[in-house]
Motif scaffolding. Structure first.
Motif, PDB file in Angstrom:
ATOM      1  N   MET A 132       0.824  -0.884   0.234  1.00 50.99           N
ATOM      2  CA  MET A 132       0.177  -0.070   0.372  1.00 50.99           C
ATOM      3  C   MET A 132       0.681   1.209  -0.090  1.00 50.99           C
ATOM      4  O   MET A 132       0.680   1.971  -0.878  1.00 50.99           O
ATOM      5  CB  MET A 132      -1.312   0.336   1.633  1.00 50.99           C
ATOM      6  CG  MET A 132      -2.250  -0.669   0.989  1.00 50.99           C
ATOM      7  SD  MET A 132      -3.095  -0.544  -0.053  1.00 50.99           S
ATOM      8  CE  MET A 132      -3.489   0.790  -0.528  1.00 50.99           C
ATOM      9  N   LEU A 133       1.825   1.249   0.378  1.00 52.79           N
ATOM     10  CA  LEU A 133       2.783   2.642   0.763  1.00 52.79           C
ATOM     11  C   LEU A 133       3.228   2.336  -0.637  1.00 52.79           C
ATOM     12  O   LEU A 133       2.933   3.742  -1.034  1.00 52.79           O
ATOM     13  CB  LEU A 133       4.651   2.246   1.062  1.00 52.79           C
ATOM     14  CG  LEU A 133       5.033   3.166   1.603  1.00 52.79           C
ATOM     15  CD1 LEU A 133       4.532   4.567   2.313  1.00 52.79           C
ATOM     16  CD2 LEU A 133       6.652   2.708   2.418  1.00 52.79           C
ATOM     17  N   ALA A 134       3.270   1.852  -1.619  1.00 53.37           N
ATOM     18  CA  ALA A 134       3.563   1.967  -3.015  1.00 53.37           C
ATOM     19  C   ALA A 134       2.635   2.286  -3.785  1.00 53.37           C
ATOM     20  O   ALA A 134       2.864   3.706  -5.109  1.00 53.37           O
ATOM     21  CB  ALA A 134       4.342   1.380  -3.334  1.00 53.37           C
ATOM     22  N   LEU A 135       1.620   1.800  -3.618  1.00 51.28           N
ATOM     23  CA  LEU A 135       0.500   1.890  -4.119  1.00 51.28           C
ATOM     24  C   LEU A 135      -0.232   3.484  -3.947  1.00 51.28           C
ATOM     25  O   LEU A 135      -0.463   4.566  -4.455  1.00 51.28           O
ATOM     26  CB  LEU A 135      -0.564   1.147  -3.675  1.00 51.28           C
ATOM     27  CG  LEU A 135      -0.791  -0.315  -4.638  1.00 51.28           C
ATOM     28  CD1 LEU A 135      -1.072  -0.986  -3.757  1.00 51.28           C
ATOM     29  CD2 LEU A 135      -0.105  -0.402  -6.088  1.00 51.28           C
ATOM     30  N   GLY A 136       0.169   4.240  -3.014  1.00 48.75           N
ATOM     31  CA  GLY A 136      -0.140   5.211  -2.068  1.00 48.75           C
ATOM     32  C   GLY A 136       0.364   6.642  -3.006  1.00 48.75           C
ATOM     33  O   GLY A 136       0.116   7.488  -2.570  1.00 48.75           O
TER      34      GLY A 136
END
Length: 275
Positions: free
Chosen positions: A161-165
């Motif tokens: 999720m960190l990268a997707l955000g």
């Protein structure tokens, strides 16, 4: 690890020759932090000892590890946004009309962990949903990088999720991803299947690249000398079909290569058409 000025200059010359990256004089700290593990595990006495080893034949794995460590892999989804709006609203409509009988071919150079080519694939998907029947022969996105480590991540197409955000909207997350393993999200097959990844050094030959309708080479030329930038842009031109499009980073340009490229102002953004 104490690096002498002479050793740093020696390593800078090696790195530019190997992959084109120019290191500024104040970047010595970067070498210390990124190569510390390699120096320790290989029990090298100094940075100079490492460079001497790299210069000998038969050290391809070590060379790959050093380049992987020194490559900057800054990336995010739909970076700067306007290039993707230009792709959807200007470039794809023109190509859908002028090259409807051909397979659409796109090259994403220096693709890092895959966010750029997958963002391109999402834009194509969105465009085709409101323009049924276009690109009947399909689309092919070739994504390249010199760093083998990031290519492995890109092929896996699984992101936390960190990268997707970083640049991806909730709407696109729901539309193009599905829950994967270990709290990661997996890219859906229809987006992933358009993209093929391969290792490529921009200083080398572009064998198997092209003829392309579109080339994304964004935020990578800033790491090269003026002479190498010119050489890369000339080689990219040879991969483009006449009238094909080149998209560069916001701080990059084709300089004086006006005989090869026509500048197009899109407001916001600039793109280049191959002559």
């Amino acid at each position: 690890m104490n690096i002498t000025e002479q050793e740093f200059e020696q390593f800078c010359r090696y790195l530019e020759q190997a992959c084109g990256i120019l290191l500024a004089k104040h970047k010595q700290y970067l070498v210390e932090s990124r190569l510390g593990k390699i120096l320790q595990e290989g029990e090298y006495k100094s940075l100079g000892d490492l460079v001497n080893t790299l210069s000998r034949p038969g050290n391809s794995e070590l060379k790959e590890a050093v380049i992987n460590a020194m490559t900057t892999n800054e990336t995010l989804w739909f970076r700067d946004n306007h290039p993707y709006e230009i792709l959807k609203n200007i470039i794809l409509p023109e190509l859908a009309e002028s090259r409807s009988g051909q397979r659409l071919k796109i090259w994403s150079a220096a693709c890092s962990t895959g966010q750029e080519p997958y963002s391109i694939s999402m834009i194509i998907d969105e465009f085709k949903k409101v323009n049924s029947g276009v690109f009947r022969l399909g689309e092919e996105i070739t994504a390249t990088d010199i760093c083998t480590r990031v290519l492995e991540k890109a092929r896996a197409a699984e992101y936390e999720m960190l990268a997707l955000g970083r640049g991806l909207s909730q709407e696109r997350l729901k539309q193009f991803f599905e829950p994967g393993k270990n709290e990661a999200w997996s890219l859906k097959k229809e987006i992933k299947s358009r993209v093929r990844f391969r290792e490529l050094n921009l200083l080398g030959l572009y064998t198997g690249i092209g003829p392309c309708d579109i080339v994304f080479c964004r935020n990578v030329l800033i790491y090269f000398s003026t002479e190498r930038k010119r050489d890369i842009l000339q080689k990219i031109h040879k991969t483009l079909r006449p009238g094909g499009f080149l998209l560069l980073g916001a701080s990059e340009s084709v300089a004086d290569l006006n005989d090869l490229y026509e500048m197009i102002h899109c407001r916001p953004g600039i793109i280049y058409r191959a002559k």
